[in-house]
Scaffold this motif. Structure first.
Motif, PDB file in Angstrom:
ATOM      1  N   UNK A  38       0.819  -1.217   0.000  1.00 31.18           N
ATOM      2  CA  UNK A  38       0.000   0.000   0.000  1.00 31.18           C
ATOM      3  C   UNK A  38       0.851   1.265   0.000  1.00 31.18           C
ATOM      4  N   UNK A  39       0.334   2.287  -0.630  1.00 34.57           N
ATOM      5  CA  UNK A  39       0.980   3.594  -0.592  1.00 34.57           C
ATOM      6  C   UNK A  39      -0.072   4.675  -0.806  1.00 34.57           C
ATOM      7  N   UNK A  40       0.270   5.876  -0.411  1.00 29.95           N
ATOM      8  CA  UNK A  40      -0.615   7.018  -0.593  1.00 29.95           C
ATOM      9  C   UNK A  40       0.005   7.959  -1.609  1.00 29.95           C
ATOM     10  N   UNK A  41      -0.768   8.339  -2.607  1.00 31.04           N
ATOM     11  CA  UNK A  41      -0.333   9.291  -3.626  1.00 31.04           C
ATOM     12  C   UNK A  41      -1.196  10.532  -3.500  1.00 31.04           C
ATOM     13  N   UNK A  42      -0.564  11.695  -3.452  1.00 31.48           N
ATOM     14  CA  UNK A  42      -1.316  12.934  -3.348  1.00 31.48           C
ATOM     15  C   UNK A  42      -1.681  13.443  -4.741  1.00 31.48           C
ATOM     16  N   UNK A  43      -2.972  13.708  -4.924  1.00 29.18           N
ATOM     17  CA  UNK A  43      -3.438  14.300  -6.181  1.00 29.18           C
ATOM     18  C   UNK A  43      -3.015  15.761  -6.230  1.00 29.18           C
ATOM     19  N   UNK A  44      -3.235  16.408  -7.369  1.00 30.28           N
ATOM     20  CA  UNK A  44      -2.777  17.790  -7.509  1.00 30.28           C
ATOM     21  C   UNK A  44      -3.553  18.764  -6.626  1.00 30.28           C
ATOM     22  N   UNK A  45      -4.706  18.338  -6.089  1.00 35.75           N
ATOM     23  CA  UNK A  45      -5.427  19.181  -5.136  1.00 35.75           C
ATOM     24  C   UNK A  45      -5.174  18.752  -3.693  1.00 35.75           C
ATOM     25  N   UNK A  46      -4.185  17.867  -3.501  1.00 32.19           N
ATOM     26  CA  UNK A  46      -3.816  17.432  -2.158  1.00 32.19           C
ATOM     27  C   UNK A  46      -4.590  16.253  -1.631  1.00 32.19           C
ATOM     28  N   UNK A  47      -5.543  15.728  -2.384  1.00 34.25           N
ATOM     29  CA  UNK A  47      -6.355  14.598  -1.921  1.00 34.25           C
ATOM     30  C   UNK A  47      -5.517  13.322  -1.887  1.00 34.25           C
ATOM     31  N   UNK A  48      -5.559  12.551  -0.799  1.00 27.34           N
ATOM     32  CA  UNK A  48      -4.822  11.281  -0.756  1.00 27.34           C
ATOM     33  C   UNK A  48      -5.535  10.185  -1.544  1.00 27.34           C
ATOM     34  N   UNK A  49      -4.809   9.584  -2.468  1.00 25.72           N
ATOM     35  CA  UNK A  49      -5.324   8.472  -3.266  1.00 25.72           C
ATOM     36  C   UNK A  49      -4.693   7.182  -2.771  1.00 25.72           C
ATOM     37  N   UNK A  50      -5.521   6.171  -2.533  1.00 24.20           N
ATOM     38  CA  UNK A  50      -5.012   4.887  -2.057  1.00 24.20           C
ATOM     39  C   UNK A  50      -4.570   4.038  -3.240  1.00 24.20           C
ATOM     40  N   UNK A  51      -3.320   3.563  -3.164  1.00 23.38           N
ATOM     41  CA  UNK A  51      -2.712   2.796  -4.258  1.00 23.38           C
ATOM     42  C   UNK A  51      -2.098   1.527  -3.687  1.00 23.38           C
ATOM     43  N   UNK A  52      -2.170   0.440  -4.445  1.00 26.24           N
ATOM     44  CA  UNK A  52      -1.442  -0.776  -4.101  1.00 26.24           C
ATOM     45  C   UNK A  52      -0.610  -1.214  -5.301  1.00 26.24           C
ATOM     46  N   UNK A  53       0.610  -1.652  -5.030  1.00 27.52           N
ATOM     47  CA  UNK A  53       1.522  -2.117  -6.075  1.00 27.52           C
ATOM     48  C   UNK A  53       1.842  -3.583  -5.814  1.00 27.52           C
ATOM     49  N   UNK A  54       1.596  -4.412  -6.818  1.00 32.80           N
ATOM     50  CA  UNK A  54       1.927  -5.835  -6.734  1.00 32.80           C
ATOM     51  C   UNK A  54       3.241  -6.068  -7.463  1.00 32.80           C
ATOM     52  N   UNK A  55       4.264  -6.450  -6.721  1.00 35.23           N
ATOM     53  CA  UNK A  55       5.550  -6.783  -7.325  1.00 35.23           C
ATOM     54  C   UNK A  55       5.609  -8.296  -7.537  1.00 35.23           C
ATOM     55  N   UNK A  56       5.886  -8.751  -8.755  1.00 32.63           N
ATOM     56  CA  UNK A  56       5.918 -10.202  -9.009  1.00 32.63           C
ATOM     57  C   UNK A  56       7.124 -10.856  -8.367  1.00 32.63           C
ATOM     58  N   UNK A  57       6.983 -12.137  -8.027  1.00 32.94           N
ATOM     59  CA  UNK A  57       8.116 -12.877  -7.466  1.00 32.94           C
ATOM     60  C   UNK A  57       9.240 -12.996  -8.487  1.00 32.94           C
ATOM     61  N   UNK A  58       8.876 -13.195  -9.727  1.00 29.52           N
ATOM     62  CA  UNK A  58       9.877 -13.312 -10.793  1.00 29.52           C
ATOM     63  C   UNK A  58       9.402 -12.483 -11.980  1.00 29.52           C
ATOM     64  N   UNK A  59       9.836 -11.250 -12.031  1.00 29.40           N
ATOM     65  CA  UNK A  59       9.401 -10.359 -13.102  1.00 29.40           C
ATOM     66  C   UNK A  59      10.183 -10.634 -14.384  1.00 29.40           C
TER      67      UNK A  59
END
Length: 365
Positions: A56-77
């Motif tokens: 999980x991570x939080x990304x701030x939009x250009x108006x400051x709103x927090x957007x919830x993001x999840x990044x899936x990293x593969x075991x073997x990319x």
């Protein structure tokens, strides 16, 4: 008031009266019907819908709103594979992509909740627009993907509109960083013309009143949202009817969609509604002619009917159109294997096109 206006109001009033007269019996009947459906064998009864497993991570939009993001990293990319960025639709969450998240192995994948949806922050009403979601997508890309890393964007319904808004806003990304786009159950505009499966005469009669009705419900959040909890059984039946073509659709999937929609506050639904009705991004498709595009539509989609997808594909130079006749508005959940297979083809086409473009640039130098 002229004769035509009185006639329209009369038709709309008659429809409303018929609905009100039968609502008590309908609710009771639907509870029985839903109970029977839930007793049927369900292959997805134990499926962990809504369980989030990415970083999980939080990304701030250009108006400051927090957007919830999840990044899936593969075991073997696998080297050279693009990052896949998924954008969900109106009243849903990133969990719409449950099956694609599960089945697309070996890819780095990014999922995010649109503003005011899921775990993202609550937007100011004036910023609840399609154009703003395009700006939000730009912020998500900057925060999750290196500038030199290829990306394939995939959007369902309003998520596809967000991609069009991004193309309108930052066309330079397409053909450079964004090497492919998947558009599922979406439209360039004219959403206000939808009939929702009702007879055309009735749809036309009721259509002028819809914005005021939705706006009025949004102002009565304290009354409407608790009522939605009580009416979950009726909502189950409506979602099964409106969202899916397969009458044998898993009750677990329908319940999952009902929970996502019910978790979206009524005032959020009301705030985004005008922007959806005004959505017009046909001109932005010119940007998408630079890259391979996948367009998928359902033959029984009542919200973004198949002709909307066909129009998009017709206006693009390198588009694969996949129409699934026995499908509604929720292709990623109703026909997940077909969606996943089509996305794999899109990735292959996009990677090949990007490699060919890079080779041409190398020769020119």
């Amino acid at each position: 008031m002229d004769v035509r206006s009185r006639r329209r109001l009369g038709i709309a009033g008659a429809a409303a009266a018929l609905g009100a007269a039968g609502i008590g019996a309908a609710v009771a009947a639907r509870r029985v019907a839903v109970g029977r459906v839930r007793l049927q064998p369900d292959p997805y009864a134990g499926e962990p819908f809504g369980v989030r497993c990415g970083e999980p991570m939080t990304v701030l939009a250009d108006d400051g709103l927090p957007l919830y993001v999840e990044v899936d990293e593969p075991e073997a990319r696998v080297s050279g594979r693009p990052t896949l960025v998924f954008c969900h639709g109106y009243c849903l969450t990133q969990d719409t992509w449950h099956f694609q998240r599960r089945d697309l192995k070996g890819f780095r994948k990014v999922f995010w909740d649109q503003r005011s949806h899921g775990a993202s922050g609550r937007s100011k009403p004036g910023n609840a627009t399609i154009d703003q979601t395009g700006a939000d997508l730009a912020a998500v890309l900057r925060a999750t993907v290196r500038p030199d890393e290829p990306v394939v964007l995939i959007g369902h319904s309003m998520g596809g509109m967000s991609i069009m808004a991004l193309a309108d806003r930052e066309p330079g990304l397409f053909g450079d960083q964004v090497i492919g786009v998947g558009l599922v159950n979406t439209s360039t505009g004219e959403i206000h013309q939808m009939t929702l499966g009702f007879p055309l005469l009735l749809a036309k009669a009721v259509r002028p009143f819809a914005p005021r009705v939705v706006s009025g419900l949004g102002r009565r959040k304290q009354i409407v949202d608790p009522a939605r909890e009580v009416g979950a059984d009726l909502a189950f039946f409506v979602i099964r009817r409106m969202g899916f073509a397969d009458r044998g659709i898993s009750p677990g999937i329908v319940d999952f969609v009902e929970r996502m929609i019910r978790a979206t506050p009524i005032d959020v639904i009301a705030e985004f509604y005008p922007s959806l009705m005004r959505h017009d991004k046909r001109a932005a498709l010119e940007v998408l002619t630079r890259i391979p595009v996948l367009v998928m539509s359902g033959g029984a989609d009542m919200l973004t009917p198949r002709p909307h997808g066909e129009l998009i594909a017709d206006l693009l130079d390198d588009a694969e159109f996949v129409g699934i006749e026995a499908a509604g508005h929720l292709l990623p959940l109703e026909h997940p294997d077909e969606v996943t297979a089509a996305l794999l083809r899109l990735v292959e086409r996009s990677s090949d096109a990007a490699a060919a473009a890079s080779a041409r640039e190398g020769k020119e130098k």
